[in-house]
Motif scaffolding. Structure first.
Motif, short mmCIF file in Angstrom:
data_model
loop_
_atom_site.label_atom_id
_atom_site.label_comp_id
_atom_site.label_asym_id
_atom_site.label_seq_id
_atom_site.Cartn_x
_atom_site.Cartn_y
_atom_site.Cartn_z
N PHE A 10 0.81 -1.21 0.00
CA PHE A 10 0.00 0.00 0.00
C PHE A 10 0.85 1.27 0.00
CE2 PHE A 10 -2.80 -3.17 1.98
CZ PHE A 10 -3.89 -3.09 1.13
N THR A 11 2.11 1.16 -0.37
CA THR A 11 2.98 2.33 -0.39
C THR A 11 3.47 2.62 -1.81
OG1 THR A 11 5.00 1.06 0.04
CG2 THR A 11 3.79 1.90 1.97
N SER A 12 3.79 3.89 -2.06
CA SER A 12 4.28 4.32 -3.36
C SER A 12 5.32 5.42 -3.16
CB SER A 12 3.12 4.83 -4.21
OG SER A 12 3.60 5.37 -5.42
N PRO A 13 6.60 5.12 -3.44
CA PRO A 13 7.63 6.15 -3.26
C PRO A 13 7.46 7.30 -4.26
CG PRO A 13 8.58 3.96 -3.56
CD PRO A 13 7.14 3.85 -3.87
N ASP A 14 7.75 8.50 -3.80
CA ASP A 14 7.72 9.68 -4.65
C ASP A 14 9.15 10.20 -4.72
OD1 ASP A 14 7.56 12.27 -5.69
OD2 ASP A 14 5.64 12.68 -4.73
N ARG A 15 9.78 10.04 -5.87
CA ARG A 15 11.19 10.44 -6.02
C ARG A 15 11.39 11.94 -5.86
NH1 ARG A 15 12.25 6.42 -10.91
NH2 ARG A 15 12.77 4.60 -9.67
N ARG A 16 10.39 12.71 -6.26
CA ARG A 16 10.51 14.16 -6.20
C ARG A 16 10.58 14.67 -4.75
NH1 ARG A 16 7.00 18.20 -5.79
NH2 ARG A 16 5.20 16.84 -5.87
N THR A 17 9.74 14.12 -3.86
CA THR A 17 9.67 14.62 -2.48
C THR A 17 10.37 13.71 -1.48
OG1 THR A 17 7.60 13.45 -2.06
CG2 THR A 17 7.45 15.72 -2.94
#
Length: 162
Positions: A10-17
């Motif tokens: 249920f997680t999704s990394p955000d490279r920008r933040t």
């Protein structure tokens, strides 16, 4: 399936933040929620405890990134409620907005002499004094009417004419 593996789905990394966003179920204000043994827990609290251990008694988890959906343990810190509120952007925005207001709704200036603080909120002393006078005037009329009614009832009970 193991709890940690199910959590990661249920997680999704955000490279920008650099946030790790929770994409599962959410509670109010955008905080992720996760079920463990039929009990609902906040996803950010679970992430903190898995990475850093139990949350110390009396502390709560602050999102340093100000993203309530973030479960990146590096973005989470255990702090007191007072510290969390001091850091809060909503609280800071409300204080900044209130500081810009220089006059009460009836036009009196908020000065040191004319401002009363109560429970963290300010009020205009002139408006408060006027409201108290109006309240007294309304009640004075009610009290006078009740006194007249009592006197009339007493005279009637004694058989006296008005």
């Amino acid at each position: 399936m193991e709890t940690v593996e199910r959590f990661k789905k249920f997680t999704s990394p955000d490279r920008r933040t650099a946030c790790v966003n929770w994409i599962g179920a959410k509670a109010g204000r955008g905080y992720g929620v996760f079920a463990i043994d039929g009990k609902q827990v906040y996803a950010h609290r679970f992430a903190y405890e898995m990475a850093k251990g139990p949350i110390p008694y009396g502390l709560e988890i602050d999102h340093l990134c100000r993203n309530p959906a973030c479960v990146n343990p590096d973005h989470l810190e255990a702090v007191t409620h007072a510290e969390n509120m001091r850091r809060s952007t909503a609280v800071a925005a409300a204080r900044a907005s209130a500081a810009l207001i220089r006059f009460c709704p009836k036009g009196h200036e908020y000065t040191a002499e004319n401002t009363r603080m109560h429970n963290g909120k300010r009020s205009c002393r002139k408006c408060s004094a006027q409201a108290a006078k109006e309240y007294d005037a309304r009640n004075r009329d009610v009290r006078a009417a009740k006194a007249r009614d009592r006197r009339a009832a007493a005279r009637q009970a004694l058989g006296m004419a008005e």
